[in-house]
Design an enzyme around this catalytic site. Structure first.
Site, PDB file in Angstrom:
ATOM      1  N   ASN A  14      -2.068   5.600  -3.565  1.00  0.00           N
ATOM      2  CA  ASN A  14      -1.292   6.342  -4.630  1.00  0.00           C
ATOM      3  C   ASN A  14      -2.184   6.630  -5.750  1.00  0.00           C
ATOM      4  O   ASN A  14      -3.042   6.430  -5.880  1.00  0.00           O
ATOM      5  CB  ASN A  14       0.040   5.577  -5.007  1.00  0.00           C
ATOM      6  CG  ASN A  14       1.245   5.560  -3.824  1.00  0.00           C
ATOM      7  OD1 ASN A  14       1.256   6.580  -3.178  1.00  0.00           O
ATOM      8  ND2 ASN A  14       2.099   4.823  -3.965  1.00  0.00           N
ATOM      9  N   HIS A  50       7.055  11.133   0.904  1.00  0.00           N
ATOM     10  CA  HIS A  50       5.828  12.044   0.930  1.00  0.00           C
ATOM     11  C   HIS A  50       5.834  13.133   1.664  1.00  0.00           C
ATOM     12  O   HIS A  50       5.022  13.609   2.283  1.00  0.00           O
ATOM     13  CB  HIS A  50       4.491  11.085   1.319  1.00  0.00           C
ATOM     14  CG  HIS A  50       4.377  10.004   0.201  1.00  0.00           C
ATOM     15  ND1 HIS A  50       3.440   9.941  -0.741  1.00  0.00           N
ATOM     16  CD2 HIS A  50       4.983   8.672   0.513  1.00  0.00           C
ATOM     17  CE1 HIS A  50       3.450   8.518  -1.236  1.00  0.00           C
ATOM     18  NE2 HIS A  50       4.201   7.897  -0.516  1.00  0.00           N
ATOM     19  N   HIS A  68      -2.291   6.062   8.521  1.00  0.00           N
ATOM     20  CA  HIS A  68      -1.763   4.801   8.689  1.00  0.00           C
ATOM     21  C   HIS A  68      -2.575   3.645   7.917  1.00  0.00           C
ATOM     22  O   HIS A  68      -3.787   3.527   8.199  1.00  0.00           O
ATOM     23  CB  HIS A  68      -1.999   4.427  10.319  1.00  0.00           C
ATOM     24  CG  HIS A  68      -1.116   3.329  10.910  1.00  0.00           C
ATOM     25  ND1 HIS A  68      -0.448   2.288   9.816  1.00  0.00           N
ATOM     26  CD2 HIS A  68      -0.764   2.703  11.960  1.00  0.00           C
ATOM     27  CE1 HIS A  68      -0.078   1.512  10.609  1.00  0.00           C
ATOM     28  NE2 HIS A  68      -0.279   1.425  11.922  1.00  0.00           N
ATOM     29  N   TYR A  81       3.976   2.874   9.723  1.00  0.00           N
ATOM     30  CA  TYR A  81       3.317   4.221   9.773  1.00  0.00           C
ATOM     31  C   TYR A  81       3.433   4.403  11.553  1.00  0.00           C
ATOM     32  O   TYR A  81       3.712   5.907  11.785  1.00  0.00           O
ATOM     33  CB  TYR A  81       2.005   4.020   9.389  1.00  0.00           C
ATOM     34  CG  TYR A  81       2.170   4.148   7.788  1.00  0.00           C
ATOM     35  CD1 TYR A  81       2.697   3.015   7.091  1.00  0.00           C
ATOM     36  CD2 TYR A  81       1.764   5.181   6.914  1.00  0.00           C
ATOM     37  CE1 TYR A  81       2.926   2.879   5.693  1.00  0.00           C
ATOM     38  CE2 TYR A  81       2.086   5.185   5.437  1.00  0.00           C
ATOM     39  CZ  TYR A  81       2.618   4.091   4.971  1.00  0.00           C
ATOM     40  OH  TYR A  81       2.628   4.082   3.658  1.00  0.00           O
TER      41      TYR A  81
HETATM   42 FE1  HDE Z   1       4.032   4.634   2.463  1.00  0.00          FE
HETATM   43  N1  HDE Z   1       5.008   5.628   4.107  1.00  0.00           N
HETATM   44  N2  HDE Z   1       5.424   3.106   2.691  1.00  0.00           N
HETATM   45  N3  HDE Z   1       3.272   3.796   0.874  1.00  0.00           N
HETATM   46  N4  HDE Z   1       2.949   6.236   1.994  1.00  0.00           N
HETATM   47  C1  HDE Z   1       4.882   6.764   4.385  1.00  0.00           C
HETATM   48  O1  HDE Z   1       4.603   7.469   6.629  1.00  0.00           O
HETATM   49  C2  HDE Z   1       6.051   2.654   3.690  1.00  0.00           C
HETATM   50  C3  HDE Z   1       3.680   2.312   0.440  1.00  0.00           C
HETATM   51  C4  HDE Z   1       1.825   6.314   1.201  1.00  0.00           C
HETATM   52  O2  HDE Z   1       0.260  11.998   3.221  1.00  0.00           O
HETATM   53  C5  HDE Z   1       5.554   7.367   5.767  1.00  0.00           C
HETATM   54  O3  HDE Z   1       3.541   9.031   7.913  1.00  0.00           O
HETATM   55  C6  HDE Z   1       6.647   1.488   3.721  1.00  0.00           C
HETATM   56  C7  HDE Z   1       2.787   2.262  -0.676  1.00  0.00           C
HETATM   57  C8  HDE Z   1       1.271   7.641   1.345  1.00  0.00           C
HETATM   58  O4  HDE Z   1       1.025  11.641   5.192  1.00  0.00           O
HETATM   59  C9  HDE Z   1       6.304   5.964   6.065  1.00  0.00           C
HETATM   60  C10 HDE Z   1       5.964   0.904   2.641  1.00  0.00           C
HETATM   61  C11 HDE Z   1       1.774   3.183  -0.658  1.00  0.00           C
HETATM   62  C12 HDE Z   1       2.164   8.431   2.229  1.00  0.00           C
HETATM   63  C13 HDE Z   1       5.842   5.187   4.928  1.00  0.00           C
HETATM   64  C14 HDE Z   1       5.364   1.911   2.148  1.00  0.00           C
HETATM   65  C15 HDE Z   1       2.052   4.275   0.074  1.00  0.00           C
HETATM   66  C16 HDE Z   1       3.097   7.288   2.747  1.00  0.00           C
HETATM   67  C17 HDE Z   1       6.259   8.445   5.850  1.00  0.00           C
HETATM   68  C18 HDE Z   1       6.546  -0.410   2.002  1.00  0.00           C
HETATM   69  C19 HDE Z   1       0.606   3.209  -1.688  1.00  0.00           C
HETATM   70  C20 HDE Z   1       1.981   9.647   2.635  1.00  0.00           C
HETATM   71  C21 HDE Z   1       5.565   9.378   6.579  1.00  0.00           C
HETATM   72  C22 HDE Z   1       6.177  -1.502   2.952  1.00  0.00           C
HETATM   73  C23 HDE Z   1      -0.368   2.070  -1.654  1.00  0.00           C
HETATM   74  C24 HDE Z   1       0.944   9.997   3.757  1.00  0.00           C
HETATM   75  C25 HDE Z   1       4.290   8.648   7.038  1.00  0.00           C
HETATM   76  C26 HDE Z   1       0.646  11.345   4.197  1.00  0.00           C
HETATM   77  C27 HDE Z   1       3.898   7.790   3.874  1.00  0.00           C
HETATM   78  C28 HDE Z   1       6.380   3.722   4.812  1.00  0.00           C
HETATM   79  C29 HDE Z   1       4.869   1.684   0.645  1.00  0.00           C
HETATM   80  C30 HDE Z   1       1.424   5.304   0.172  1.00  0.00           C
HETATM   81  C31 HDE Z   1       7.600   5.909   6.133  1.00  0.00           C
HETATM   82  C32 HDE Z   1       7.473   0.952   4.874  1.00  0.00           C
HETATM   83  C33 HDE Z   1       2.628   0.678  -1.457  1.00  0.00           C
HETATM   84  C34 HDE Z   1       0.359   8.101   0.454  1.00  0.00           C
HETATM   85  O5  HDE Z   1       5.694   5.405   7.180  1.00  0.00           O
END
Ligand code: HDE
Length: 724
Positions: A154, A81, A345, A368
Site C-alpha cells: 500500500n 482494490h 498474491h 489471494y
Molecule cells: Fe489485500 N486483498 N488483503 N491487503 N490487497 C486483495 O485480492 C486481503 C492487505 C492489497 O492490484 C484481494 O486479488 C486480506 C494489506 C492490494 O490486484 C483480497 C487482508 C495490504 C491489493 C485481499 C488484506 C493489502 C489487495 C482482492 C487482511 C497492504 C490489490 C482482490 C488479512 C500490505 C492487488 C485480490 C491488485 C487485494 C485480501 C490486507 C494490499 C480479497 C484478507 C495489509 C494492493 O484477496
C-alpha cells in the site's frame, strides 16, 4: 528413465515478459472480421431476418455468438482494490544483495527484471473516482528468472488491524452501507467510524488515512510499502528481517481535500489519465526500492513488535537502504486482459525471501488465491498471459476450467516411474525453494500477543512528525468525516480515541463538531473488541523517538517541475514574448504548459501570430493543473477580466495553494480576484506566498519555476479563506 539434463533454468530476462505476452496479443489492423471460430463475417451490421422487416432468426449463429459473448463480458470486481491502473516496467538492482538474500533478481546489477505494477483505491467500485480519500494499493509483480515475486503493498506503511480475522469486518464497515449502498468510495459514514472507534488498534492507520497521504497528486508521486515484516535469506541460510519501501524519484506530493472533491467531478480518471499520459509522453515514473534490514538477533530490541502490522520501523532507528530502481515504461495494451486480470498474491515469493508470523500476513496467504478462484473463474488463472511467469511451469496440476496448457504424456503424479520421475524436484543447489526453518514451540491459542497492545504511541509519533499545515489537514479531515457521522455516540467514542493520540488534536476536532472532549482519560479502558478486557487492553508505551522526518511530506523532493502541468490563461492580443518565452522555459524543464482561452481553436497574438488553444475555459479547470501563468498583452488581459471563469480559475488555484505567476500588465485582471490585496505586499512576501508578478521575463521565469517545484504554499490557508 529420462536423463536429468538441466540443473539451472536459464532465462533472458530482458524483455522476457514482452516476448512472453507477444503470442497472446491480437492486432486486427488490415485483417478481415471473423467469428470466434474463425469464419469470415460478411455482414456485421444486420442480423439474419425473415425478410427485411421480419423477425430475427434463431439460426443467426453470428448474432448469437456476438451477443452471448457480450452478455458475459464482466467478471466479479475485486472485493477490495476494485479500481486500479497499471503499467509495465523493469527493475534493476544497484549492487548485489547476496550478503542478505539469494534471490536471483537481487544479485546482478546488469539484469533487468520485468515488472507489472497495479495501483488502486481500496473501498470504491471499479467505476469510482480516483481521488477518494483512501489508502492506495501498490502491487508489484516481478517476473524473475526464479518465478514470480509479488510485493502486494500500500502507499501507507501500516494497516488498520492486527489480525486477519478482522479484515471482513473492516471492509464491511468501510464499504457502502448495506441497506442503501451509500456512500460510494468514502469512509465518511457511520459504519466505518463505528468500527474504528471500537478498534483502538486502528488509531495509527487512521492518522495516515486522515492525512494528505490519502489524496496523492499522482500515482507517480506516492511511496509504497510492503507493510509486513518479511525475511531475506542468504545462500548460507542466514535470515534477516526486512521492510520493503518504494521511494518515488519525483517526491511524495498530495492535493488539497477541496481540490480532490472537485477533481472527482471534473475528471474521475485523474490518476489513471496522469499515469497513462506520463508513460505515453516518455516521462517514465521511477521509484527506488528501499529496504530496512533488521538482524534476526534484534527481533525484540524495539518498543514495538516487528510482527505487528500497525507499527512501522522509524527510519531514524533503521535507515532505508536504497537497493535498486523500478521504471514504468509501457502502458498495458488492453485494460481488461492485463490490469483487470492480473492476480497478485502476497504468497508469491522466490527463494531468498520468506514470510514472518505477522498474523495479518498469515491470513493474506490464504485469501489471494481463494479470491482469484471466483474472480477469474477457476484454478487456471496463472495461465492468463499477464500472470504467467517468464520461466516454464512443470508440475502435476491438471485440468480445471479453461485449461490452456496441453500437457503431454501418461503421467500426472509423483513419484512416478512411467514418466522417468519427471518433473524432478529441484535440490537447494538447483534453486529449489525451502522454507526458513524457524523454531516454533508454542501452545495453540486464540490470543493477541501482549506486545501488540500499544495502540497509540505511533499514532502520536505520526501526528507529532507532521508540519503545521499537515496537522491542520488531519484536523479538517477528521472534522469532515466525523461531521458526516450521524450517531452522536460514535463521534464521542472517536473523540476519546483522539484524546489518546493528542489532546490538541481531540480539542480541535471536538470544536469543529460542536462537542465536548470526553472528561475521562480512557486509556486502558477502551472497549475490548473481543469482549475479554484482560486479554485486550490498549496501552501507550513511550516511543524512543519524538518525531520522524520521513513521516512528513514537508521535506520531500522540491527541486524539479518535471511532468508538472501548468495552465497558461490567454486570449486574443496576448503578448508574444511573455507567452512563448515562459512556455518554452517550462517545457525545457520537463513540465507541460497548456494554453487555456475563452474559446477553443486559435488565438491571435499581439504580433498577429496564430496560437493553438489547448483547452477552453469551459473544458479546463484549475484542479487539473499544478500552477497558473497569465502572460501580458492589454487585449488578452481585458478579455480574460471579462470572463468570470478566468477569475474563478485564479481564485481556485490560489485557494488550493498553487504557484501563480503573471506579467505586471495583468494587474487589471488580478484586481478582480480574492487575493488582490496580497499583491500590495513586497516581493519577498509575495514569493513566500507563491505569487510571482513581474515584467522581467528572465526573473519571472526563474522564480516561477522555483515556486512550482515547491508544490504548494499551504501557509495561505492560515489567512483569509478563499470562497472559490
Ligand atoms: Fe489485500 N486483498 N488483503 N491487503 N490487497 C486483495 O485480492 C486481503 C492487505 C492489497 O492490484 C484481494 O486479488 C486480506 C494489506 C492490494 O490486484 C483480497 C487482508 C495490504 C491489493 C485481499 C488484506 C493489502 C489487495 C482482492 C487482511 C497492504 C490489490 C482482490 C488479512 C500490505 C492487488 C485480490 C491488485 C487485494 C485480501 C490486507 C494490499 C480479497 C484478507 C495489509 C494492493 O484477496
Amino acid at each position: 528413465m529420462a536423463k536429468k539434463t538441466t540443473t539451472k533454468r536459464v532465462v533472458n530476462t530482458v524483455n522476457a515478459k514482452v516476448q512472453n505476452l507477444a503470442p497472446h496479443t491480437e492486432d486486427s489492423t488490415g485483417q478481415m472480421m471473423t467469428t470466434d471460430h474463425g469464419v469470415l463475417i460478411n455482414d456485421d451490421q444486420n442480423s439474419l431476418k425473415a425478410g427485411p422487416r421480419g423477425s430475427t432468426l434463431l439460426e443467426d449463429f453470428i448474432l448469437r455468438e456476438k451477443i452471448t459473448h457480450f452478455d458475459h463480458e464482466r467478471i466479479p470486481e475485486r472485493i477490495v482494490h476494485a479500481r486500479g491502473s497499471a503499467a509495465h516496467g523493469v527493475f534493476q538492482v544497484y549492487e548485489s544483495m547476496a550478503k542478505y538474500t539469494k534471490a536471483s533478481f537481487l544479485q546482478d546489477p546488469s539484469v533487468q527484471t520485468p515488472v507489472f505494477v497495479r495501483f488502486s483505491t481500496v473501498a470504491g467500485s471499479r467505476g469510482s473516482s480516483d481521488l477518494a480519500r483512501d489508502v492506495r494499493g501498490f502491487a508489484v509483480k516481478f517476473y524473475t528468472e526464479e518465478g514470480n515475486f509479488d510485493i502486494v503493498g500500500n502507499n501507507m506503511p501500516v494497516f488498520f488491524i492486527q489480525d486477519a480475522i478482522k479484515f471482513p469486518d473492516l471492509i464491511h464497515a468501510v464499504k457502502p452501507e448495506p441497506h442503501n449502498e451509500i456512500p460510494q468510495a468514502a469512509s465518511a459514514h457511520d459504519t466505518f467510524w463505528d468500527f474504528i472507534s471500537l478498534m483502538p488498534e486502528s488509531a495509527h492507520m487512521v492518522m495516515w488515512v486522515m492525512s494528505d497521504r490519502a489524496l496523492p497528486r499522482s500515482l507517480r508521486m506516492m511511496e509504497g510499502f510492503g507493510v509486513h515484516t518479511f525475511r531475506l535469506i542468504n545462500s548460507q541460510g542466514k535470515s534477516s528481517f526486512v521492510k520493503f519501501h518504494w521511494k518515488p524519484l519525483l517526491g511524495v506530493h498530495s492535493v488539497a481535500w477541496d481540490e480532490a472533491q472537485n477533481i472527482s467531478g471534473k475528471d474521475p480518471d485523474f490518476h489513471r489519465r496522469d499515469l497513462y499520459d506520463a508513460i505515453e509522453n516518455g516521462d517514465f515514473p521511477e521509484w527506488e526500492l528501499g529496504v530496512q534490514i533488521i538482524p534476526e538477533e534484534d527481533e525484540n530490541k524495539y518498543e514495538f513488535d516487528l510482527l505487528d502490522p500497525t507499527k512501522l520501523v522509524p527510519e531514524e532507528l533503521v535507515p532505508v537502504m536504497k537497493i535498486g530502481k523500478m521504471t514504468l515504461n509501457r502502458n498495458p495494451d488492453n485494460f481488461f486482459a492485463e490490469t483487470e486480470q492480473v492476480a497478485f498474491h502476497v504468497g508469491n515469493i522466490v527463494p531468498g525471501i520468506d514470510f514472518t508470523n505477522d498474523p495479518l500476513m498469515q491470513g493474506r496467504l490464504f485469501s489471494y488465491t481463494d479470491t482469484q478462484l471466483t474472480r477469474l473463474g477457476g484454478p487456471n488463472f496463472h495461465e492468463i498471459p499477464i500472470n504467467r511467469p517468464i520461466v516454464n511451469v512443470h508440475n502435476n496440476q491438471r485440468d480445471g476450467h479453461m485449461r490452456q496448457i496441453i500437457n503431454k504424456g501418461q503421467v500426472s503424479y509423483s513419484p512416478n516411474s512411467l514418466g522417468g520421475g519427471c518433473p524432478f524436484q529441484a535440490g537447494v543447489m538447483e534453486g529449489g525453494f525451502t522454507s526458513y526453518t524457524e523454531k516454533i514451540d508454542a501452545k495453540k491459542v486464540r490470543e493477541r500477543s501482549k506486545s501488540f497492545f500499544d495502540h497509540y504511541s505511533q499514532a502520536t509519533l505520526f501526528y507529532n512528525s507532521q508540519s503545521e499545515p499537515e496537522k491542520a489537514h488531519i484536523v479538517n479531515a477528521l472534522s469532515f468525516e466525523l461531521g458526516n457521522v450521524k450517531t452522536q455516540a460514535v463521534r464521542e467514542r472517536m473523540l476519546a480515541v483522539l484524546l489518546q493520540i493528542d489532546k490538541g488534536l481531540a480539542t480541535q476536532v471536538a470544536n469543529a463538531l460542536g462537542a465536548e472532549i470526553p472528561k475521562i482519560e480512557f486509556l486502558n479502558q477502551s472497549i475490548p473488541a473481543d469482549g475479554k478486557p484482560a486479554n485486550y487492553q490498549s496501552k501507550k508505551v513511550k516511543s524512543s523517538i519524538a518525531t520522524s522526518a520521513a513521516l512528513s511530506m514537508a521535506g520531500t523532493v522540491k527541486d524539479t517541475i518535471k511532468t508538472r502541468k501548468i495552465a497558461i490563461l490567454a486570449a486574443n492580443g496576448v503578448d508574444d514574448k511573455s507567452l512563448t518565452s515562459i512556455k518554452d522555459a517550462l517545457t525545457a524543464e520537463g513540465a507541460t504548459a497548456e494554453i487555456i482561452a475563452p474559446k477553443l481553436g486559435n488565438i491571435q497574438s499581439a504580433a498577429n501570430a496564430t496560437i493553438a488553444v489547448g483547452k477552453s475555459l469551459l473544458n479546463a479547470a484549475s484542479v487539473m493543473y499544478d500552477a497558473v501563468y497569465v502572460p501580458g498583452g492589454a487585449n488578452s488581459v481585458a478579455a480574460l477580466a471579462a470572463e468570470p471563469d478566468a477569475i474563478h480559475f485564479l481564485n481556485e488555484a490560489y485557494k488550493h495553494c498553487k504557484a501563480i505567476a503573471a506579467h505586471t500588465q495583468v494587474a487589471e485582471l488580478l484586481r478582480y480576484t480574492y487575493f488582490s490585496k496580497k499583491l500590495d505586499a513586497d516581493e519577498e512576501t509575495m514569493h513566500a506566498d507563491g505569487l510571482i508578478i513581474g515584467d522581467n521575463l528572465k526573473e519571472l521565469t526563474a522564480d516561477f519555476i522555483t515556486a512550482i517545484a515547491q508544490h504548494r504554499f499551504w501557509d495561505r490557508e492560515k489567512s483569509r479563506k478563499v470562497p472559490a
